[in-house]
Write an enzyme that holds these catalytic residues in place. Structure first.
Site, PDB file in Angstrom:
ATOM      1  CG  ASP A  42      -7.603  -4.310  15.830  1.00 20.10           C
ATOM      2  OD1 ASP A  42      -7.764  -3.451  16.715  1.00 20.10           O
ATOM      3  OD2 ASP A  42      -8.187  -5.403  15.813  1.00 20.10           O
ATOM      4  CB  ALA A  43      -4.348  -2.117  10.258  1.00 21.77           C
ATOM      5  CE1 TYR A  44      -3.193   6.255  12.704  1.00 18.00           C
ATOM      6  CE2 TYR A  44      -3.550   5.600  14.981  1.00 18.00           C
ATOM      7  CZ  TYR A  44      -3.156   6.543  14.049  1.00 18.00           C
ATOM      8  OH  TYR A  44      -2.708   7.771  14.483  1.00 18.00           O
ATOM      9  CG  ASP A  45      -4.604   0.922  17.598  1.00 13.58           C
ATOM     10  OD1 ASP A  45      -4.504   2.150  17.418  1.00 13.58           O
ATOM     11  OD2 ASP A  45      -5.617   0.387  18.081  1.00 13.58           O
ATOM     12  CD  GLU A 121     -17.084  29.811   7.396  1.00 11.21           C
ATOM     13  OE1 GLU A 121     -16.549  29.295   8.397  1.00 11.21           O
ATOM     14  OE2 GLU A 121     -16.570  30.741   6.753  1.00 11.21           O
ATOM     15  CE  LYS A 123     -21.559  31.457  17.709  1.00 15.37           C
ATOM     16  NZ  LYS A 123     -21.277  30.467  18.786  1.00 15.37           N
ATOM     17  CG  ASP A 125     -21.248  26.231  21.822  1.00 17.71           C
ATOM     18  OD1 ASP A 125     -20.531  27.226  22.024  1.00 17.71           O
ATOM     19  OD2 ASP A 125     -22.086  25.810  22.637  1.00 17.71           O
ATOM     20  CE1 TYR A 232     -12.884  31.317  13.038  1.00 21.60           C
ATOM     21  CE2 TYR A 232     -13.580  29.157  13.814  1.00 21.60           C
ATOM     22  CZ  TYR A 232     -13.220  30.464  14.073  1.00 21.60           C
ATOM     23  OH  TYR A 232     -13.183  30.928  15.364  1.00 21.60           O
ATOM     24  CE  LYS A 296     -16.578  33.233   9.421  1.00 25.71           C
ATOM     25  NZ  LYS A 296     -15.392  32.343   9.381  1.00 25.71           N
ATOM     26  CE  LYS A 320     -25.609  31.422  19.512  1.00 29.11           C
ATOM     27  NZ  LYS A 320     -25.227  32.183  20.699  1.00 29.11           N
ATOM     28  CB  CYS A 414     -29.143  -2.043  44.853  1.00 31.54           C
ATOM     29  SG  CYS A 414     -29.019  -2.575  43.120  1.00 31.54           S
ATOM     30  CB  CYS A 417     -28.847  -7.027  44.213  1.00 32.02           C
ATOM     31  SG  CYS A 417     -27.863  -5.688  44.908  1.00 32.02           S
ATOM     32  CB  CYS A 432     -25.577  -1.189  44.176  1.00 29.58           C
ATOM     33  SG  CYS A 432     -25.641  -2.967  44.535  1.00 29.58           S
ATOM     34  CB  CYS A 437     -25.484  -5.845  41.908  1.00 33.26           C
ATOM     35  SG  CYS A 437     -26.934  -5.009  41.231  1.00 33.26           S
TER      36      CYS A 437
END
Length: 696
Positions: A42-45, A121, A123, A125, A232, A296, A320, A414, A417, A432, A437
């Site tokens: 909230d403070a950041y916003d 490091e 990997k 994806d 990286y 590496k 992998k 459903c 309901c 539904c 519901c």
């Protein structure tokens, strides 16, 4: 500014804009790079809202790299191609420890050494990108493409808050760095839940979701997907005095780039094996999806000796991990009802341990998907976690069938309901249609009371279900109208708990408008778009009164979201709930000082800027135009309302003249800005006639 709000003193505004900009950059760095936030959301916003308000009042003072510019610019017709001076190569894979050992042996033979230190490091994806900086400022970003030619996604990358638009330390000249754009595991899960609730197919994995988001033609959609970034690699690191991969990673972090904390320098096969084993246990809790480890060569100069093949470097390899699939049996297929009424088939499984957790349920997404995989109750199936996150049924072991299996029959009603299930045109999901519901109501109330919504402390899932089941709560407004004694009468409550809950409900009434907009569960309106709409309109009444066409012209909205917002406010059930929420005292507007300028006098306009403006940066002029409802684009077409031409205007000006598109100089543009401001302040009709044409 809103009517009656005095404009800030110019010098004071300039000082405050600089101060806020630096504060927000600091907090972005702590949150997205250091993973060490020190400021509540909230403070950041509040800092961001104050900065946006000051920039609207003084557009010429806005920094071109302002944090407020990360919400995304106008849609692009296509991506420009970018040639990579240094190609982005792929990595060869090692699918087992023997192939990894063979790679290490090749390193030793190629360098004529017995000890060859490497860096391990995780990997990620994600989607490979390359970033260019000039004198410490971000100037261009591109995708890998085919390795030699990628796509310019600069504007989309600017929406990533983990990407520094300016570096923390001076880095003169040209700098090119490379990394991966990804979607965090939690954000991926939430995105797929929303897509299923809205009847859209889920993404297969976080990489697909990230790639689709980064390659959106409209950066505003990218901004809503919460993409992140890890770096990286530095192109030509030796020229900067960086001699090892370990030093390279430290340098990236020092200048302000987000990097992975999990990496290790290893000098023996045993140390590498230890890292692989340790990471195999930890990777399921990592922020990003990982499917392996990149090994590496640490010595950067020695890499030059080894060189590369046509497609991959000889000094690195990707180990992998094997995909983890486990057999189990389908005990049942149940139907769950989402808050938007989507009926989702879910496989109830015999418990199976998968990727570090015990899995007992797996979404089957929709009836068509069940039919495609031919999943039956009693089947022996193989399951995995999609993107190592969401349990899914991969395939059915049909040879294990003995005839006792029961085919899945899509529900005709459903289960909560009894309402007839329907399939809307263009959707694969069953729904539904009953807004009352109880299952939908429970899911909707969970969302309403969630931390992202009105954050009603003490209103847990079990309590909500009980309140609905006994008829105490029939919609969101009832939450605020139930008496303390009625809450206390529910199971496991009591007087003290009821009193605390009533106090929490009173606090929740005064949440910011953006929280309420998100809590209402308007289709396609996530937390970020809710904040944008709240900042734009300032009150629920103003948003409700806005036409679909005017909404579609607002930055970050577009026609799909605009239609969903209008549909929400047209619904009689929703209108009645909003009326009762208002009577219960729930705040439906932000304080006057937080409101964005009201009215959209330039709705429907499409403006293109070219050349250099004297009074303000071009980006600030574009933002000022968008703040008044206009769309701003990069290309001129017959749909363009006008071209704003500054000094040294280029080919866009020539094309506008050929097409007969109105051309405004800077003075005319500023005059129209003033007229638009007066229109909002005094409700005078907007002038119909423009300098070289009429408003569409």
């Amino acid at each position: 500014m809103a009517s009656g709000t005095p404009l800030p003193d110019r010098d004071a505004a300039a000082s405050r804009i600089r101060e806020l900009t630096e504060q927000i950059r600091l907090h972005d760095h702590r949150y997205y790079v250091l993973d060490d936030p020190v400021l509540p959301d909230d403070a950041y916003d509040a800092l961001l809202r104050e900065l946006r308000s000051l920039e609207r009042a003084h557009p010429d003072l806005a920094d071109p790299d302002s944090p407020t510019g990360r919400v995304g610019g106008s849609p692009k017709e296509e991506f420009r191609k970018v040639t990579h001076p240094v190609p982005l190569q792929s990595l060869d894979n090692a699918l087992d420890r023997e192939e990894l050992a063979a790679f290490l042996q090749r390193l030793r033979q190629g360098l004529g050494r017995e000890e060859v230190p490497v860096v391990c490091e995780p990997k990620i994806d994600g989607l490979a990108v390359t970033l260019r900086y000039r004198d410490g400022r971000f100037v261009q970003g591109a995708t890998r493409g085919d390795g030699r030619v990628g796509e310019d996604v600069t504007e989309n990358l600017r929406t990533l808050r983990s990407l520094p638009l300016r570096l923390a330390l001076p880095v003169p000249g040209e700098l090119e760095v490379r990394g991966e754009v990804f979607m965090a595991r939690g954000d991926f899960g939430e995105l797929n839940v929303r897509r299923e609730e809205e009847g859209e197919p889920p993404f297969a994995n976080p990489r697909n979701a990230a790639a689709g988001a980064l390659r959106q033609l409209d950066p505003r959609i990218t901004a809503q997907r919460r993409l992140r970034l890890f770096l990286y690699h530095v192109v030509d690191p030796l020229a900067r005095g960086i001699t090892t991969q370990g030093a390279l990673l430290e340098w990236l972090r020092e200048v302000g780039f987000p990097t992975q904390g999990e990496w290790a320098r290893c000098t023996s096969p045993g140390e590498i094996g230890t890292f692989l084993d340790r990471w195999d246990q930890k990777r399921h809790e990592h922020l990003a999806q990982t499917d392996g480890v990149v090994v590496k060569l640490d010595d950067l100069a020695a890499r030059e000796t080894l060189g590369s093949t046509n497609r991959a470097p000889r000094w690195a390899i990707a180990f992998k991990y094997p995909p983890e699939e486990r057999p189990t049996r389908v005990r049942d297929i149940e139907i769950s009802v989402g808050r938007t009424g989507v009926l989702t088939p879910t496989a109830v499984l015999e418990p199976v341990r998968l990727s570090g957790t015990v899995v007992q349920r797996a979404s089957l997404h929709n009836p068509d998907e069940v039919a495609r995989k031919d999943v039956r109750i009693g089947d022996r199936v193989f399951v995995r976690k999609a993107g190592e996150i969401i349990p899914e049924v991969v395939r059915v072991d049909r040879e294990a069938r003995d005839g006792s299996e029961s085919p899945f029959v899509p529900p005709s009603a459903c289960p909560a309901c009894g309402s007839e299930a329907v399939r809307l045109e263009g959707e694969v999901a069953l729904r539904c249609p009953n807004r009352s519901c109880p299952a939908q109501l429970k899911e909707g109330l969970r969302h309403f009371a969630s931390r992202g919504g009105l954050d009603i402390r003490g209103l847990g899932e079990k309590l909500l279900e009980q309140a609905v089941d006994v008829g105490l709560v029939r919609d969101a407004a009832d939450l605020f109208l139930v008496t303390e004694d009625a809450w206390a009468a529910l199971d496991r409550m009591g007087a003290a708990s009821a009193r605390n809950l009533k106090e929490a409900l009173e606090v929740a009434k005064d949440r910011p408008l953006r929280k309420l907009l998100f809590a209402l569960g308007i289709r396609n309106v996530g937390d970020r778009l809710a904040a944008d709409l709240a900042g734009r309109f300032g009150s629920l009444e103003a948003l409700e009164a806005c036409s679909e066409e005017a909404l579609a012209a607002v930055e970050g909205v577009g026609p799909v979201v605009a239609a969903a917002v209008r549909a929400f406010f047209r619904d009689g059930h929703n209108r009645e709930t909003l009326r009762r929420l208002r009577e219960a005292g729930v705040r439906m507007e932000d304080p006057q000082e937080e409101k964005a300028p009201g009215g959209l006098p330039w709705a429907g306009w499409k403006l293109v800027f070219t050349g250099e403006l004297e009074s303000c940066p071009r980006e600030a002029a574009q933002e000022a135009a968008r703040a008044r409802g206009a769309q701003t684009g990069e290309s001129v077409s017959r749909k363009t309302t006008a071209v704003v031409a500054g000094a040294r205007a280029g080919s866009k000006l020539e094309k506008a003249r050929k097409l007969g598109i109105p051309v405004w100089d800077e003075a005319r543009f500023l005059e129209l800005l003033r007229e638009a401001e007066e229109t909002r302040e005094g409700d005078a009709p907007f002038p119909k006639t423009l300098e070289e044409g009429t408003r569409p």
